[in-house]
Design a protein around this motif. Structure first.
Motif, mmCIF file in Angstrom:
data_model
loop_
_atom_site.group_PDB
_atom_site.id
_atom_site.type_symbol
_atom_site.label_atom_id
_atom_site.label_comp_id
_atom_site.label_asym_id
_atom_site.label_seq_id
_atom_site.Cartn_x
_atom_site.Cartn_y
_atom_site.Cartn_z
ATOM 1 N N ARG A 7 41.494 39.842 82.759
ATOM 2 C CA ARG A 7 41.251 41.095 83.159
ATOM 3 C C ARG A 7 40.982 42.321 82.215
ATOM 4 O O ARG A 7 39.954 43.359 81.971
ATOM 5 N N THR A 12 32.284 44.572 83.539
ATOM 6 C CA THR A 12 31.574 44.215 84.234
ATOM 7 C C THR A 12 31.385 45.311 85.810
ATOM 8 O O THR A 12 32.341 46.177 85.884
ATOM 9 N N ASN A 13 30.380 44.956 86.460
ATOM 10 C CA ASN A 13 29.970 46.262 87.705
ATOM 11 C C ASN A 13 30.589 45.252 88.903
ATOM 12 O O ASN A 13 31.290 46.117 89.942
ATOM 13 N N LEU A 14 30.693 44.152 88.781
ATOM 14 C CA LEU A 14 30.783 43.323 90.077
ATOM 15 C C LEU A 14 32.125 41.802 89.585
ATOM 16 O O LEU A 14 32.691 41.970 90.209
ATOM 17 N N ASN A 17 35.509 41.441 89.621
ATOM 18 C CA ASN A 17 36.458 42.747 90.077
ATOM 19 C C ASN A 17 37.324 41.711 90.633
ATOM 20 O O ASN A 17 38.713 42.097 90.924
ATOM 21 N N GLU A 18 37.230 40.831 91.367
ATOM 22 C CA GLU A 18 39.115 40.122 91.943
ATOM 23 C C GLU A 18 38.667 38.732 90.706
ATOM 24 O O GLU A 18 37.973 38.210 91.610
ATOM 25 N N ASN A 41 34.723 39.595 98.179
ATOM 26 C CA ASN A 41 34.210 40.380 97.737
ATOM 27 C C ASN A 41 33.397 39.332 96.903
ATOM 28 O O ASN A 41 33.541 38.551 96.317
ATOM 29 N N GLY A 43 30.900 39.097 93.513
ATOM 30 C CA GLY A 43 31.735 38.754 92.617
ATOM 31 C C GLY A 43 33.105 38.494 92.206
ATOM 32 O O GLY A 43 33.928 37.984 90.684
ATOM 33 N N THR A 44 33.950 37.794 93.451
ATOM 34 C CA THR A 44 34.900 37.252 93.249
ATOM 35 C C THR A 44 35.351 35.980 92.501
ATOM 36 O O THR A 44 34.382 35.020 92.456
ATOM 37 N N ASP A 190 27.514 38.805 84.311
ATOM 38 C CA ASP A 190 27.316 39.872 85.301
ATOM 39 C C ASP A 190 26.132 40.557 84.423
ATOM 40 O O ASP A 190 25.034 41.576 85.170
#
Ligand code: BTN
Length: 262
Positions: A7, A12-14, A17-18, A41, A43-44, A190
């Motif tokens: 992390r 990244t934008n997306l 994210n998770e 979501n 992008g997971t 991404d």
């Protein structure tokens, strides 16, 4: 794997994210598919240290021992049609070649979903999708890449393909930090997802084609046991491959395996 380290390296934008991590799961594609049924979501990412039922294309299995490689899947909801979803495989392949290049190694893309180094497979991509009433709900892209398997590991586990398989460690002669590799590939995914969103499918297909060393070369395709010879001419925005036969006709190939001769 240390997910917090991954992390901390993301930009990244997306995508990412998770991030959901499992020491072991059946298949990260299946796990993410199940999670997505109850909303997940865009992008997971699901990462596993090992898989008990790692899946490849055409019903094959993907060897997924713990502590060695990288197995992960991510979910996106791009504005494309169901029939265009195979192009997401190209997006993932582009990201893989970019990440591998950051280790000083040029990789080749092989239609439809393989990444090769010197004709040996290092990674594969498995794209799956969910749709309702002919509308795409989401796409799951799974990536498996051999990072720290030694030649001995490969010979023991995959004897029938050991001469056509490699790992990043085998190529760089250095142990690969899996967290750093994972962060880089998520960043690169991404990057290409932004290109898909901003420029569209044609850009992804053109970029993939620019990395395709088989373009305009004689190739052999195995179509369920039938061998087709010809010249590789193009891929389209639905991920189909077109081979020019001796007669000059173009034949559209939907599913098959390109045979790479060593
Ligand atoms: C292929 O080369 O046929 C595709 C291989 C894809 C393997 C990855 S590993 C992570 C994800 N989970 C799976 O079960 N398969 C993909």
């Amino acid at each position: 794997m240390n997910i917090n380290k991954i992390r901390s390296l993301l930009d990244t934008n997306l995508i990412g994210n998770e991030i959901i991590y499992y020491e072991q799961t059946s298949s990260t594609n299946d796990t993410l598919f199940n999670l997505a049924k109850n909303s997940t979501n865009d992008g997971t990412v699901v990462i596993a240290d090992s898989q008990t039922k790692g899946k490849g294309r055409l019903g094959r299995s993907w060897y997924s021992p713990k502590g060695k490689n990288l197995y992960f899947s991510f979910l996106i909801k791009p504005k494309i049609t169901i029939s265009q979803s195979p192009v997401c495989t190209f997006l993932a392949s582009l990201a893989l070649t970019k990440t591998i290049l950051s280790y000083g190694i040029t990789a080749d893309v092989k239609w439809p979903n393989d990444i090769l180094i010197n004709k040996r497979k290092i990674a594969g991509v498995l794209t799956e999708m969910s749709s309702t009433n002919n509308r795409l709900d989401f796409i799951i892209i799974g990536i498996g890449i051999n990072l720290n398997m030694t030649m001995k590991d490969i010979q023991n586990a995959l004897p029938e393909v050991s001469k056509t398989t490699t790992s990043l460690m085998r190529e760089t002669k250095d142990i690969v930090d899996r967290e750093i590799f994972t962060a880089r590939i998520i960043n690169d995914l991404d990057y290409y997802y932004e290109i898909l969103k901003n420029e569209g499918l044609n850009s992804i297909v053109a970029l993939w084609t620019s990395k395709w060393s088989f373009l305009n070369r004689e190739v052999k395709i195995n179509l369920e046991g039938k061998i087709l010879n010809g010249i590789a001419r193009k891929v389209d925005t639905e991920g189909y491959f077109y081979i020019e036969k001796e007669s000059g006709d173009l034949e559209k190939v939907i599913a098959g395996d390109m045979i790479v001769e060593n």
